[in-house]
Motif scaffolding. Structure first.
Motif, PDB file in Angstrom:
ATOM      1  N   GLU A  74       0.815  -1.223   0.000  1.00 45.92           N
ATOM      2  CA  GLU A  74       0.000   0.000   0.000  1.00 45.92           C
ATOM      3  C   GLU A  74       0.846   1.269   0.000  1.00 45.92           C
ATOM      4  OE1 GLU A  74      -4.316  -1.131   1.892  1.00 45.92           O
ATOM      5  OE2 GLU A  74      -2.973   0.078   3.101  1.00 45.92           O
ATOM      6  N   GLN A  83      -4.957   0.907   4.811  1.00 46.83           N
ATOM      7  CA  GLN A  83      -5.789   2.080   4.582  1.00 46.83           C
ATOM      8  C   GLN A  83      -7.228   1.822   5.027  1.00 46.83           C
ATOM      9  OE1 GLN A  83      -4.936   2.827   0.447  1.00 46.83           O
ATOM     10  NE2 GLN A  83      -2.866   3.533   0.918  1.00 46.83           N
ATOM     11  N   ARG A  84      -7.742   0.598   4.793  1.00 49.36           N
ATOM     12  CA  ARG A  84      -9.118   0.266   5.173  1.00 49.36           C
ATOM     13  C   ARG A  84      -9.336   0.331   6.685  1.00 49.36           C
ATOM     14  NH1 ARG A  84      -8.769  -4.908   7.217  1.00 49.36           N
ATOM     15  NH2 ARG A  84      -7.084  -6.194   6.368  1.00 49.36           N
ATOM     16  N   GLN A 118      -7.726   2.580   8.670  1.00 52.07           N
ATOM     17  CA  GLN A 118      -7.391   3.917   9.165  1.00 52.07           C
ATOM     18  C   GLN A 118      -8.663   4.726   9.433  1.00 52.07           C
ATOM     19  OE1 GLN A 118      -4.588   5.521   6.289  1.00 52.07           O
ATOM     20  NE2 GLN A 118      -3.152   3.856   6.669  1.00 52.07           N
TER      21      GLN A 118
END
Length: 169
Positions: free
Chosen positions: A37, A101-102, A104
């Motif tokens: 990522e 990211q998912r 965060q």
């Protein structure tokens, strides 16, 4: 056994929503996906397995650890958090964390880092550091919630790095 005056950090931490635990070889694929990522060159799963073995060896000699984070209810790997030597020292280690990211924006980094902060206090250490890219606003928010204060800025190949510190406890 660590050759320092500090106690070994607890390697199994639990919070309301999270479990931080030692690395397993089975974490390699997820760890790889997390590093992917970043948008830079991604290491192979084999390289990550080696890195996990290196992390475990470093933990044995330093008594501090970077730990995978799992959500308690879902049981999924969402990132890592812990203490590292990094740009600092075994006496005054750095706190480090990175989440998918998912994951965060849900307070997980603050929750995990808070547990690691308590673990650092339990080792008898007096101060922690954190180094953050100047662009990383969400990371600054996490550290400010935990009582870290800006100390100085350095310039590296990757850009400006802000150094923050926090006295313990």
């Amino acid at each position: 056994m660590p050759t320092s005056t500090y106690k070994t950090m607890p390697f199994h931490l639990e919070t309301e929503r999270l479990v931080l635990r030692p690395w397993a070889e089975s974490d390699a694929a997820e760890f790889c996906a997390l590093l992917a990522e970043r948008g830079k060159e991604t290491p192979t799963v084999e390289r990550i397995r080696t890195a996990i073995a290196e992390l475990l060896t470093a933990t044995e000699s330093t008594g501090i650890a970077l730990l995978p984070i799992q959500r308690r209810a879902e049981g999924d790997f969402i990132g890592y958090c812990g203490l590292i030597i990094g740009r600092s020292s075994v006496e005054e280690p750095e706190i480090a964390y990175e989440l998918f990211q998912r994951a965060q924006g849900h307070g997980y980094a603050t929750e995990a880092a808070g547990a690691v902060l308590d673990a650092a206090v339990a080792t008898g250490r007096k101060r922690l550091w954190a180094t953050v890219g100047a662009w990383n606003t969400p990371s600054f928010r996490v550290l400010e919630k935990l009582g870290f204060e800006r100390d100085h800025v350095s310039t590296e190949d990757s850009g400006e790095v802000v150094w923050l510190t926090r006295s313990l406890p």
